[in-house]
Scaffold this active site. Structure first.
Site, PDB file in Angstrom:
ATOM      1  N   TYR A 194       0.825  -1.225   0.000  1.00 39.40           N
ATOM      2  CA  TYR A 194       0.000   0.000   0.000  1.00 39.40           C
ATOM      3  C   TYR A 194       0.859   1.275   0.000  1.00 39.40           C
ATOM      4  O   TYR A 194       0.338   2.355  -0.289  1.00 39.40           O
ATOM      5  CB  TYR A 194      -0.945   0.043   1.212  1.00 39.40           C
ATOM      6  N   HIS A 231       0.352 -11.684   1.787  1.00 36.34           N
ATOM      7  CA  HIS A 231      -0.675 -10.859   1.133  1.00 36.34           C
ATOM      8  C   HIS A 231      -1.383 -11.593  -0.002  1.00 36.34           C
ATOM      9  O   HIS A 231      -2.572 -11.421  -0.243  1.00 36.34           O
ATOM     10  CB  HIS A 231       0.008  -9.600   0.592  1.00 36.34           C
TER      11      HIS A 231
END
Ligand SMILES: NC(=O)c1ccc[n+]([C@@H]2O[C@H](COP(=O)([O-])OP(=O)(O)OC[C@H]3O[C@@H](n4cnc5c(N)ncnc54)[C@H](OP(=O)(O)O)[C@@H]3O)[C@@H](O)[C@H]2O)c1
Length: 270
Positions: A47, A105
């Site tokens: 992110y 992830h």
């Protein structure tokens, strides 16, 4: 705030998602959320906002023991040395000496699951992360991790909302007492403008978004991490915990289309 107990951690059932929040806007959104009472922040190295989140946490007066921080290692960094480097970088940016939950992830085609989980379990033993888990893992991958490697998985974070069925995955996770953390819990905002949900909300003095979140949070072993940059939305999402849905509402939600996936995790589901 209700919590889920999993692998020694107490996970607040409603957290703040931070994908696409960057820089000062991210810092401001996290500061606002912490002031409103959020105690679960979801981020990831991918992110590019761990430094902003670290700044917001450092500026807040929330005690570290009362805060849950999840971050994630990206699929390009799943070799053992790369995981260790990615973890160190995340911790430094977050300005923390440990995180609460460290997730894989996204699965990668060439990943070596036993080697990955050896590193993750070592980070847990060292107290640098209090728990480990996965995201976007399908049932076949979960079986390898949980039943063969016997890794202490604290959650699987996957897309889940009123417009996407996750029944088989939920059944497997609940058979192993592993929570499902719902990402895109508002179907990336689409749920907020859905007419069926709005009509249910009118009955209860709630918004469509609150109905969507409460539908998730009424399910055993499910947590949700809606992203909201505006304080009004953050407050409204916390308020979803107080909405009461009835059987008629659940039937109407069950009749919504259930194939509206927002994120395609590709090989994870092939
Ligand atoms: N593990 C993974 O692979 C993965 C993948 C995707 C997402 N995630 C995590 O899950 C989090 C949530 O997913 P998401 O951000 O994709 O989608 P989401 O939470 O389903 O939806 C976010 C959108 O809903 C809007 N919104 C929030 N609260 C609202 C409300 N009360 N009323 C009306 N609109 C509202 C937000 O608006 P504003 O932004 O304008 O406030 C934003 O546009 C991410 O931020 C990330 O932390 C993880």
């Amino acid at each position: 705030m209700e919590h889920l107990q999993t692998q020694g951690i107490s996970l607040p059932r409603l957290g703040l998602g931070t994908f696409r929040l960057q820089g000062d806007a991210c810092r401001a959104a996290v500061e606002s959320a912490l002031a409103l009472g959020y105690r679960h922040i979801d981020t990831a190295e991918m992110y590019g906002n761990e430094d902003a989140i670290g700044a917001a946490i450092a500026a807040s007066d929330v005690a570290r023991k009362d805060l849950h921080v999840t971050t994630k290692v990206w699929h390009e960094n799943l070799a053992p040395d790369a995981i260790r480097r990615a973890f160190d970088a995340s911790l430094k940016k977050l300005r923390l000496d440990h995180v609460d939950l460290y997730l894989v992830h996204w699965p990668a085609p060439n990943m070596n699951l036993p080697a990955m989980f050896e590193v993750l379990m070592r980070l847990k033993e060292q107290g640098r992360t209090r728990a480990i888990g996965v995201a976007n893992f399908n049932i076949a991958l979960l079986k390898t991790v949980v039943e063969e490697i016997k890794a202490p998985i604290a959650c699987n974070q996957v897309e889940y909302h009123v417009m996407l069925d996750q029944t088989p995955l939920r059944k497997y996770l609940s058979s192993k007492a592993i929570p499902l953390v719902a990402y895109c819990p508002l179907a990336q905002g689409r749920a907020a403008s859905d007419a069926t949900l709005a009509a249910i909300g009118r009955k209860h003095g709630a918004s469509a978004a609150q109905v969507a979140l409460k539908w998730l949070l009424d399910q055993d072993g499910v947590a949700a991490i809606p992203k909201a940059s505006r304080a009004e939305s953050q407050r409204a999402n916390l308020g979803a915990l107080n909405v009461g849905l009835d059987d008629e509402d659940r039937q109407a939600i069950a009749a919504l289309p259930k194939d509206r996936r927002c994120v395609n995790p590709g090989l994870a589901w092939d």
